[in-house]
Design an enzyme around this catalytic site. Structure first.
Site, short mmCIF file in Angstrom:
data_model
loop_
_atom_site.label_atom_id
_atom_site.label_comp_id
_atom_site.label_asym_id
_atom_site.label_seq_id
_atom_site.Cartn_x
_atom_site.Cartn_y
_atom_site.Cartn_z
N THR A 167 42.89 36.63 50.73
CA THR A 167 44.19 37.10 51.22
C THR A 167 44.57 36.38 52.50
OG1 THR A 167 43.93 39.30 50.31
CG2 THR A 167 45.34 39.12 52.24
N ARG A 223 46.61 47.96 39.72
CA ARG A 223 45.79 48.14 40.92
C ARG A 223 46.53 47.59 42.15
NH1 ARG A 223 43.44 44.80 45.21
NH2 ARG A 223 41.51 45.75 45.86
N VAL A 224 46.50 48.36 43.21
CA VAL A 224 47.06 47.92 44.48
C VAL A 224 45.96 48.00 45.53
CG1 VAL A 224 48.71 48.53 46.31
CG2 VAL A 224 49.43 48.61 43.92
N ASP A 250 44.62 47.01 49.76
CA ASP A 250 44.97 47.44 51.12
C ASP A 250 46.14 46.68 51.71
OD1 ASP A 250 43.25 45.16 50.96
OD2 ASP A 250 42.94 45.27 53.13
N GLY A 262 39.29 41.25 52.27
CA GLY A 262 38.05 41.73 51.66
C GLY A 262 38.36 42.85 50.69
N1 ASP Z 1 42.13 42.83 50.49
C1 ASP Z 1 42.63 42.28 49.26
C2 ASP Z 1 42.72 43.37 48.23
O1 ASP Z 1 41.80 44.15 48.11
C3 ASP Z 1 41.83 41.18 48.71
C4 ASP Z 1 41.35 40.12 49.62
O2 ASP Z 1 41.46 40.19 50.82
O3 ASP Z 1 40.87 39.15 49.11
O4 ASP Z 1 43.67 43.40 47.50
#
Ligand code: ASP
Length: 344
Positions: free
Chosen positions: A205, A233-234, A236, A257
């Protein structure tokens, strides 16, 4: 040019209050480093360039964090924009959020076929009485604001990754231990092998926080979320307080993450609150990462969570649960990629 009162006074006498190419000394004699922008992962290097075009000309942090992450939305990577990995049904669904220095915020989630979800999030913030729009409604709103409906075809890289994933069809997020996404144009010293095309999920992200020359903070975050996730799915990233939070009196924070575990602790907001209590940005990030580790117990071995934080004075810091997370910094003094400290 060294930071000194003379630079500040000279520029002040030109009527540009507080403006200096190197930041300025405020009345409490705290060195304020501004403008400055920090962004997650190696993709943050290019994203920061986009933000810096705005910040270095005296533009606002809000414009900078939008322009900056748009750069990544235009690149092909595992986890941002329409070129990213799809959900388990083969559709790319995007989440994004943006927040300014006055607690204005906007976000979109489960948005499909729109190229710049971050700009739609900004429109939600500026043109509606709401904070968050999702799915079809978010898409309709985007179209009403002049955004174009894209094809929905997977990028070549994502198509390959999806076909590979279909062979096993198991949802098993993999922690990034390599520091490079395949499309990033990094100097050789940062290059490492990548697992991007093997069908596993890497975290990537793009999250960005910036402090502008006017002393205001803003933040943004945009992602396709977890690759091969359940449809709908959503994570953070579009949740204000979890993936992103800005309090202009204190600081600005973004997370990357495993989103589910960032949501559980209202991650970005929790980091801001630790900074309010006097913790440095890095300490504040560490405390929240450690809380997630405590909550997850032995399962903490298998997840990655990371925060980056920027305070009101332009001091920044980061902390991750595992090795492998890095973030990019750009200011008048620095332009670099930093390996974040980590717990394991
Ligand atoms: N935080 C993001 C999510 O869970 C994914 C990521 O940071 O790679 O959607």
């Amino acid at each position: 040019m060294a930071i000194n009162r003379r630079n500040f006074i000279n520029l002040s006498s030109l009527g540009i209050a507080g403006f200096s190419l190197q930041g300025f000394i405020n009345t409490n004699q705290v060195k304020v480093q501004k403008p400055i922008v920090i962004a997650t992962w190696d993709a943050g290097i290019n994203a920061n360039k986009g933000a810096w075009e705005v910040l270095s000309k005296g533009g606002t942090a809000l414009d900078a964090v939008e322009k900056g992450v748009m750069v990544t939305e235009d690149e092909i990577s595992c986890c941002v924009g329409l070129g990213a990995n799809p959900d388990r049904d083969g559709h790319v669904t995007l989440d994004a959020s943006i927040m300014d220095h006055e607690f204005n915020c906007g976000s979109v989630a489960f948005l499909e076929k729109i190229k710049h979800p971050i700009s739609v999030a900004r429109k939600v913030m500026e043109k509606t009485p709401h904070v968050m729009l999702v799915g079809e409604g978010a898409q309709q709103f985007a179209l009403s604001q002049g955004f174009t409906l894209e094809s929905g075809n997977l990028s070549e890289t994502a198509d390959k990754a999806y076909k590979e994933w279909l062979k096993k069809s198991t949802y098993k997020p993999v922690i990034n231990v390599e520091r490079q996404s395949p499309t990033s144009q990094l100097e050789d010293k940062y290059k490492a092998p990548t697992r991007f095309a093997n069908g596993d999920w890497n975290h990537d992200t793009i999250g960005m926080v910036a402090l502008d020359i006017h002393g205001n903070l803003s933040g943004s975050c945009t992602t396709s979320g977890a690759g091969f996730k359940l449809r709908g799915r959503v994570g953070d990233s579009p949740i204000i307080g979890a993936g992103l939070y800005v309090d202009n009196e204190v600081g600005a924070v973004v997370a990357t993450g495993q989103g589910e575990d960032v949501i559980r602790v209202a991650g970005a907001s929790a980091v801001v609150e630790h900074m309010r209590q006097g913790k440095t940005p890095q300490e504040a990030c560490r405390l929240v990462v450690e809380k997630i580790k405590r909550i997850k117990k032995e399962k903490a071995n298998d997840i990655q969570v990371c925060f980056i934080a920027l305070n009101k004075n332009g001091a920044y810091g980061s902390y991750a649960l595992h090795d492998g997370f890095n973030f990019a910094v750009q200011s008048n003094d620095e332009n670099k990629l930093i390996n974040a400290p980590y717990n394991y």
